[in-house]
Motif scaffolding. Structure first.
Motif, PDB file in Angstrom:
ATOM      1  N   GLN A  49       0.784  -1.237   0.000  1.00  0.00           N
ATOM      2  CA  GLN A  49       0.000   0.000   0.000  1.00  0.00           C
ATOM      3  C   GLN A  49       0.816   1.288   0.000  1.00  0.00           C
ATOM      4  O   GLN A  49       0.322   2.341  -0.418  1.00  0.00           O
ATOM      5  CB  GLN A  49      -0.960   0.012   1.194  1.00  0.00           C
ATOM      6  CG  GLN A  49      -0.321   0.245   2.552  1.00  0.00           C
ATOM      7  CD  GLN A  49       0.225  -1.008   3.188  1.00  0.00           C
ATOM      8  OE1 GLN A  49       0.433  -2.020   2.516  1.00  0.00           O
ATOM      9  NE2 GLN A  49       0.442  -0.981   4.495  1.00  0.00           N
ATOM     10  N   LYS A  50       2.081   1.250   0.438  1.00  0.00           N
ATOM     11  CA  LYS A  50       2.885   2.474   0.507  1.00  0.00           C
ATOM     12  C   LYS A  50       4.064   2.455  -0.464  1.00  0.00           C
ATOM     13  O   LYS A  50       4.979   3.274  -0.339  1.00  0.00           O
ATOM     14  CB  LYS A  50       3.385   2.679   1.938  1.00  0.00           C
ATOM     15  CG  LYS A  50       2.270   2.923   2.949  1.00  0.00           C
ATOM     16  CD  LYS A  50       2.825   3.156   4.342  1.00  0.00           C
ATOM     17  CE  LYS A  50       1.700   3.403   5.345  1.00  0.00           C
ATOM     18  NZ  LYS A  50       2.223   3.629   6.731  1.00  0.00           N
ATOM     19  N   THR A  51       4.039   1.567  -1.414  1.00  0.00           N
ATOM     20  CA  THR A  51       5.136   1.459  -2.374  1.00  0.00           C
ATOM     21  C   THR A  51       4.923   2.415  -3.554  1.00  0.00           C
ATOM     22  O   THR A  51       3.789   2.818  -3.838  1.00  0.00           O
ATOM     23  CB  THR A  51       5.243   0.026  -2.911  1.00  0.00           C
ATOM     24  OG1 THR A  51       4.018  -0.311  -3.583  1.00  0.00           O
ATOM     25  CG2 THR A  51       5.477  -0.969  -1.771  1.00  0.00           C
ATOM     26  N   PRO A  52       5.984   2.793  -4.250  1.00  0.00           N
ATOM     27  CA  PRO A  52       5.851   3.667  -5.426  1.00  0.00           C
ATOM     28  C   PRO A  52       4.869   3.139  -6.483  1.00  0.00           C
ATOM     29  O   PRO A  52       4.062   3.920  -7.004  1.00  0.00           O
ATOM     30  CB  PRO A  52       7.281   3.750  -5.967  1.00  0.00           C
ATOM     31  CG  PRO A  52       8.137   3.582  -4.744  1.00  0.00           C
ATOM     32  CD  PRO A  52       7.414   2.569  -3.908  1.00  0.00           C
ATOM     33  N   PRO A  53       4.883   1.842  -6.817  1.00  0.00           N
ATOM     34  CA  PRO A  53       3.902   1.362  -7.804  1.00  0.00           C
ATOM     35  C   PRO A  53       2.463   1.525  -7.319  1.00  0.00           C
ATOM     36  O   PRO A  53       1.559   1.759  -8.129  1.00  0.00           O
ATOM     37  CB  PRO A  53       4.260  -0.127  -7.972  1.00  0.00           C
ATOM     38  CG  PRO A  53       5.669  -0.240  -7.537  1.00  0.00           C
ATOM     39  CD  PRO A  53       5.826   0.774  -6.447  1.00  0.00           C
ATOM     40  N   ALA A  54       2.242   1.424  -6.009  1.00  0.00           N
ATOM     41  CA  ALA A  54       0.902   1.616  -5.460  1.00  0.00           C
ATOM     42  C   ALA A  54       0.469   3.068  -5.604  1.00  0.00           C
ATOM     43  O   ALA A  54      -0.688   3.353  -5.938  1.00  0.00           O
ATOM     44  CB  ALA A  54       0.856   1.198  -3.991  1.00  0.00           C
ATOM     45  N   VAL A  55       1.385   3.999  -5.373  1.00  0.00           N
ATOM     46  CA  VAL A  55       1.075   5.420  -5.538  1.00  0.00           C
ATOM     47  C   VAL A  55       0.673   5.705  -6.983  1.00  0.00           C
ATOM     48  O   VAL A  55      -0.256   6.475  -7.249  1.00  0.00           O
ATOM     49  CB  VAL A  55       2.288   6.291  -5.133  1.00  0.00           C
ATOM     50  CG1 VAL A  55       2.025   7.761  -5.455  1.00  0.00           C
ATOM     51  CG2 VAL A  55       2.591   6.124  -3.648  1.00  0.00           C
ATOM     52  N   PRO A  96      15.431  -6.889  -7.385  1.00  0.00           N
ATOM     53  CA  PRO A  96      14.341  -7.871  -7.228  1.00  0.00           C
ATOM     54  C   PRO A  96      13.404  -7.560  -6.056  1.00  0.00           C
ATOM     55  O   PRO A  96      12.895  -8.464  -5.415  1.00  0.00           O
ATOM     56  CB  PRO A  96      15.115  -9.159  -6.970  1.00  0.00           C
ATOM     57  CG  PRO A  96      16.287  -8.706  -6.136  1.00  0.00           C
ATOM     58  CD  PRO A  96      16.631  -7.316  -6.631  1.00  0.00           C
ATOM     59  N   LYS A  97      13.177  -6.290  -5.777  1.00  0.00           N
ATOM     60  CA  LYS A  97      12.337  -5.912  -4.636  1.00  0.00           C
ATOM     61  C   LYS A  97      10.901  -6.415  -4.789  1.00  0.00           C
ATOM     62  O   LYS A  97      10.281  -6.852  -3.817  1.00  0.00           O
ATOM     63  CB  LYS A  97      12.344  -4.393  -4.479  1.00  0.00           C
ATOM     64  CG  LYS A  97      11.540  -3.902  -3.282  1.00  0.00           C
ATOM     65  CD  LYS A  97      11.650  -2.386  -3.131  1.00  0.00           C
ATOM     66  CE  LYS A  97      10.866  -1.904  -1.913  1.00  0.00           C
ATOM     67  NZ  LYS A  97      10.979  -0.430  -1.735  1.00  0.00           N
ATOM     68  N   TYR A  98      10.366  -6.332  -6.002  1.00  0.00           N
ATOM     69  CA  TYR A  98       8.989  -6.753  -6.253  1.00  0.00           C
ATOM     70  C   TYR A  98       8.961  -8.028  -7.085  1.00  0.00           C
ATOM     71  O   TYR A  98       9.907  -8.337  -7.820  1.00  0.00           O
ATOM     72  CB  TYR A  98       8.209  -5.658  -6.988  1.00  0.00           C
ATOM     73  CG  TYR A  98       8.244  -4.318  -6.318  1.00  0.00           C
ATOM     74  CD1 TYR A  98       7.667  -4.122  -5.067  1.00  0.00           C
ATOM     75  CD2 TYR A  98       8.861  -3.232  -6.932  1.00  0.00           C
ATOM     76  CE1 TYR A  98       7.702  -2.882  -4.449  1.00  0.00           C
ATOM     77  CE2 TYR A  98       8.910  -1.988  -6.322  1.00  0.00           C
ATOM     78  CZ  TYR A  98       8.335  -1.823  -5.081  1.00  0.00           C
ATOM     79  OH  TYR A  98       8.385  -0.599  -4.467  1.00  0.00           O
ATOM     80  N   HIS A  99       7.857  -8.771  -6.954  1.00  0.00           N
ATOM     81  CA  HIS A  99       7.640  -9.980  -7.745  1.00  0.00           C
ATOM     82  C   HIS A  99       6.563  -9.714  -8.796  1.00  0.00           C
ATOM     83  O   HIS A  99       5.731  -8.805  -8.644  1.00  0.00           O
ATOM     84  CB  HIS A  99       7.225 -11.149  -6.848  1.00  0.00           C
ATOM     85  CG  HIS A  99       8.272 -11.512  -5.833  1.00  0.00           C
ATOM     86  ND1 HIS A  99       9.425 -12.198  -6.158  1.00  0.00           N
ATOM     87  CD2 HIS A  99       8.349 -11.254  -4.497  1.00  0.00           C
ATOM     88  CE1 HIS A  99      10.170 -12.367  -5.071  1.00  0.00           C
ATOM     89  NE2 HIS A  99       9.541 -11.799  -4.047  1.00  0.00           N
ATOM     90  N   SER A 100       6.563 -10.510  -9.828  1.00  0.00           N
ATOM     91  CA  SER A 100       5.616 -10.301 -10.920  1.00  0.00           C
ATOM     92  C   SER A 100       4.166 -10.440 -10.449  1.00  0.00           C
ATOM     93  O   SER A 100       3.279  -9.730 -10.936  1.00  0.00           O
ATOM     94  CB  SER A 100       5.890 -11.288 -12.061  1.00  0.00           C
ATOM     95  OG  SER A 100       5.813 -12.629 -11.596  1.00  0.00           O
ATOM     96  N   ASP A 101       3.908 -11.346  -9.483  1.00  0.00           N
ATOM     97  CA  ASP A 101       2.536 -11.495  -8.999  1.00  0.00           C
ATOM     98  C   ASP A 101       2.076 -10.256  -8.228  1.00  0.00           C
ATOM     99  O   ASP A 101       0.896  -9.911  -8.230  1.00  0.00           O
ATOM    100  CB  ASP A 101       2.401 -12.753  -8.131  1.00  0.00           C
ATOM    101  CG  ASP A 101       3.356 -12.765  -6.948  1.00  0.00           C
ATOM    102  OD1 ASP A 101       4.362 -12.041  -6.999  1.00  0.00           O
ATOM    103  OD2 ASP A 101       3.095 -13.507  -5.983  1.00  0.00           O
TER     104      ASP A 101
END
Length: 262
Positions: A49-55, A96-101
């Motif tokens: 919820q607080k990650t850049p992609p979420a923003v 690799p901080k985020y995963h594709s799912d």
């Protein structure tokens, strides 16, 4: 818990009535805010919820609602593609901080929450939408109430699903029949001379109830995947926005489609 849930329900219904009757910008911005909160709850379930992609998702959600409101459908797909490209840029830059799912969930939320919820104000803005919009709630909240009562009174055969072990076939059928009946009575009250609306509203109520129950189970499945009981605590006794609007997310697009066809 019962009285807390009842009081929250009454307040929620009162706010809904005021918004649907008046429509206009207040309805649009409240639906947009509800979508943002729902998106936040979905992202929070996955800890994003607080990650850049979420923003990026939150910003995109507001712009999508504006595009839908103004009828700029030719830009809608382009904006979704642009949003996906920016999200994937975050994915590769932070790898690799985020995963594709996780990235899939972030983008999925825009369709599941924002686009589907936007049909609330789309239905309201149709000709005769001040009455038609109530079918969204008949098919969701009305169906839910009827299903609960029928299940408590007549429920004997459990649904063949592990998602909701307390739900019964009798309850599901009661929800469908109850929503169809409420739709019929609603049309009877407001369209006394136009008899064609009687069966149309009954049909939309019944079919909407089926979709509503699928929407409810969909939200439950996502919660099971992330091992959470509720999406939030915003609405006392009910949980989060997605806990209360899970079925409406599914019924709003269906009511819009059937209203256009019928």
């Amino acid at each position: 818990m019962f009285w807390t849930r009842l009081a929250s329900g009454i307040v929620l219904v009162a706010i809904t009535i005021a918004l649907m009757v008046n429509g206009g910008w207040p309805l649009f911005w409240v639906v947009t805010a509800i979508s943002l909160i729902g998106l936040f709850e979905l992202y929070r379930a996955a800890g994003l919820q607080k990650t850049p992609p979420a923003v990026i998702g939150y910003i995109s959600s507001v712009i999508l609602d504006i595009l839908i409101l103004d009828g700029y459908y030719e830009y809608l797909i382009l904006w979704l593609i642009l949003t996906l490209m920016v999200m994937m840029a975050c994915y590769v830059i932070a790898y690799p901080k985020y995963h594709s799912d996780q990235m899939t969930l972030l983008f999925f939320g825009l369709v599941y929450v924002t686009l589907m919820m936007s049909f609330i104000f789309k239905v309201r803005y149709l000709e005769g939408g001040i009455l038609t919009v109530w079918l969204i709630f008949v098919a969701s909240w009305g169906s839910d109430t009827c299903a609960y009562c029928a299940g408590k009174l007549f429920g004997k055969h459990k649904l063949p699903s592990k998602l909701s072990p307390n739900k019964t076939i009798e309850g599901c059928l009661g929800g469908i029949i109850g929503a169809a009946l409420i739709g019929f009575l609603f049309a009877l009250a407001f369209y006394r001379q136009e008899t064609e609306f009687w069966w149309q509203f009954a049909l939309i109520g019944g079919v909407g109830s089926v979709i509503s129950q699928i929407g409810d189970l969909t939200a439950s499945a996502i919660k099971r995947n992330y091992d959470i009981k509720d999406y939030g605590k915003l609405i006392p006794g009910h949980g989060g926005i997605l806990d209360r609007f899970d079925s409406i997310i599914f019924t709003a697009p269906l009511v819009y489609l059937l209203a256009i066809l019928l």
